[in-house]
Design an enzyme around this catalytic site. Structure first.
Site, mmCIF file in Angstrom:
data_model
loop_
_atom_site.group_PDB
_atom_site.id
_atom_site.type_symbol
_atom_site.label_atom_id
_atom_site.label_comp_id
_atom_site.label_asym_id
_atom_site.label_seq_id
_atom_site.Cartn_x
_atom_site.Cartn_y
_atom_site.Cartn_z
ATOM 1 N N GLU A 163 24.906 39.899 70.674
ATOM 2 C CA GLU A 163 25.388 39.045 69.585
ATOM 3 C C GLU A 163 24.199 38.438 68.843
ATOM 4 O O GLU A 163 23.401 37.712 69.442
ATOM 5 C CB GLU A 163 26.279 37.943 70.147
ATOM 6 C CG GLU A 163 27.428 38.473 71.006
ATOM 7 C CD GLU A 163 28.169 37.376 71.739
ATOM 8 O OE1 GLU A 163 29.156 36.857 71.175
ATOM 9 O OE2 GLU A 163 27.742 37.027 72.859
ATOM 10 N N ASN A 197 28.112 41.238 66.182
ATOM 11 C CA ASN A 197 28.237 41.727 67.546
ATOM 12 C C ASN A 197 28.214 43.254 67.606
ATOM 13 O O ASN A 197 28.926 43.923 66.847
ATOM 14 C CB ASN A 197 29.550 41.242 68.172
ATOM 15 C CG ASN A 197 29.679 39.733 68.157
ATOM 16 O OD1 ASN A 197 28.685 39.019 68.096
ATOM 17 N ND2 ASN A 197 30.900 39.241 68.188
ATOM 18 N N THR A 230 28.047 35.313 64.662
ATOM 19 C CA THR A 230 27.166 36.391 65.107
ATOM 20 C C THR A 230 27.671 37.758 64.673
ATOM 21 O O THR A 230 28.867 37.969 64.478
ATOM 22 C CB THR A 230 27.027 36.384 66.642
ATOM 23 O OG1 THR A 230 28.325 36.496 67.244
ATOM 24 C CG2 THR A 230 26.349 35.113 67.120
#
Length: 327
Positions: free
Chosen positions: A262, A216, A214
């Site tokens: 995320e 973030n 992800t």
């Protein structure tokens, strides 16, 4: 339309000659929602008809935060995002007036003389029907019109904008929707998909271990968005768009730590660390949950990704502004 990239200017200075004699829209415009757009569009129409530059004057920080610092306003559009939206709406410049108690203490007459006439040299001022200015909000819509007659600038006040259900569109109403996770309903009031901006940071890399790496970003502490899973579209600094699914919350299955936003991007593998990105929220899929195992979480993430792909595949622009921001 704008004649180039929008200029973000500090308040208190005389505008450059090419911006002198502008039509100036004045307000906080936090959210640049459909109610604000009603005011901004009137300013744009007047500027187009009169062949004048188009300028927006806003205030930083939000005045309510200055007077109640223990209860800061949850911003819908921090200054950089607001400027991006104003640019998409055709504005040439935004004056971001520093708002503090000294500025708030200006008398209405001083506000007109030093800001509207002296610094902005406005040819026309456009504001909402309930616009107040000066110390103790003593300046009223009526005194603004009178000041325009005295100082030879036009003044137009725009009525409150109501949605299709007859309710007034307001920033506070939108904040309530976002806190409930109702981002699709909020988009109807914004007139575009709500978009957040942040710099991608390196986290604990839990998503990577699960097969869902992800990007973030940390949102402002006052962010009112409900924890949960969202279908999103991310725009990189180079302008390219990428669909994905995002989680906003504290990761209760693992560490229940500080809140993070995320985003997992479909069919994308490049390193985005330290890049500033814009993320548009299209739909709320489900609330944040704690799972008994990583395997159970992964199975749910697979379902979330499939649902997000379907939502985004069927999405169409809500407006020209939405088309410019999220498509």
């Amino acid at each position: 339309m704008s004649r180039g990239a929008i200029a973000r200017l500090p308040g208190g200075e005389t505008l450059a000659p090419h911006l002198s004699g502008a039509v100036v829209a004045i307000g906080n415009f936090d959210g640049v929602h459909r109610g604000h757009q009603a005011v901004l569009s009137v300013a744009r129409e007047i500027a187009g008809a009169e062949g004048c530059p188009l300028v927006c004057m806003t205030f930083e920080p939000h005045p309510r935060t200055v007077f109640s610092p223990d209860r800061p306003v949850a911003r819908l559009t921090p200054a950089p995002m607001r400027a991006k939206l104003l640019e998409a709406l055709g504005f040439d410049a935004v004056v971001e007036q520093a708002f503090d108690r000294e500025f708030a203490g200006l008398t209405p007459e001083a506000f007109i003389e030093t800001v509207i006439v002296g610094c902005l040299k406005a040819a026309h001022v456009v504001a909402g029907f309930d616009f107040h200015y000066g110390a103790r909000r003593a300046g009223t819509p009526q005194t603004l019109i009178a000041a325009g007659e005295a100082h030879r600038f036009g003044a137009t006040l725009v009525p409150a904008f109501q949605d299709e259900g007859g309710e007034t569109v307001s920033s506070s109403r939108i904040r309530d929707l976002l806190s409930a996770g109702e981002v699709a309903e909020a988009a109807g009031l914004f007139g575009y998909r709500w978009t957040i901006r942040g710099t991608v940071q390196k986290g604990a890399q839990l998503g990577r271990k699960l097969g869902y790496p992800t990007a973030n970003i940390t949102l402002e502490p006052e962010t009112m968005l409900k924890f949960g899973i969202y279908a999103v579209r991310l725009r990189l600094a180079d302008g390219t768009l990428h669909d994905g699914v995002a989680s906003f919350g504290r990761r209760p299955t693992f560490d229940d730590g500080a809140a993070l936003f995320e985003t997992f991007l479909f069919d994308f593998s490049a390193d985005l660390y330290d890049e500033t990105v814009d993320v548009s929220l299209f739909a709320f899929l489900r609330g944040e949950e704690k799972f008994e195992s990583a395997e159970a979480l992964i199975a749910q993430m697979d379902r979330d990704a499939e649902e997000a792909r379907a939502v985004l595949a069927g999405a169409v622009p809500l407006s020209g502004l939405d088309d410019a921001i999220a498509f």
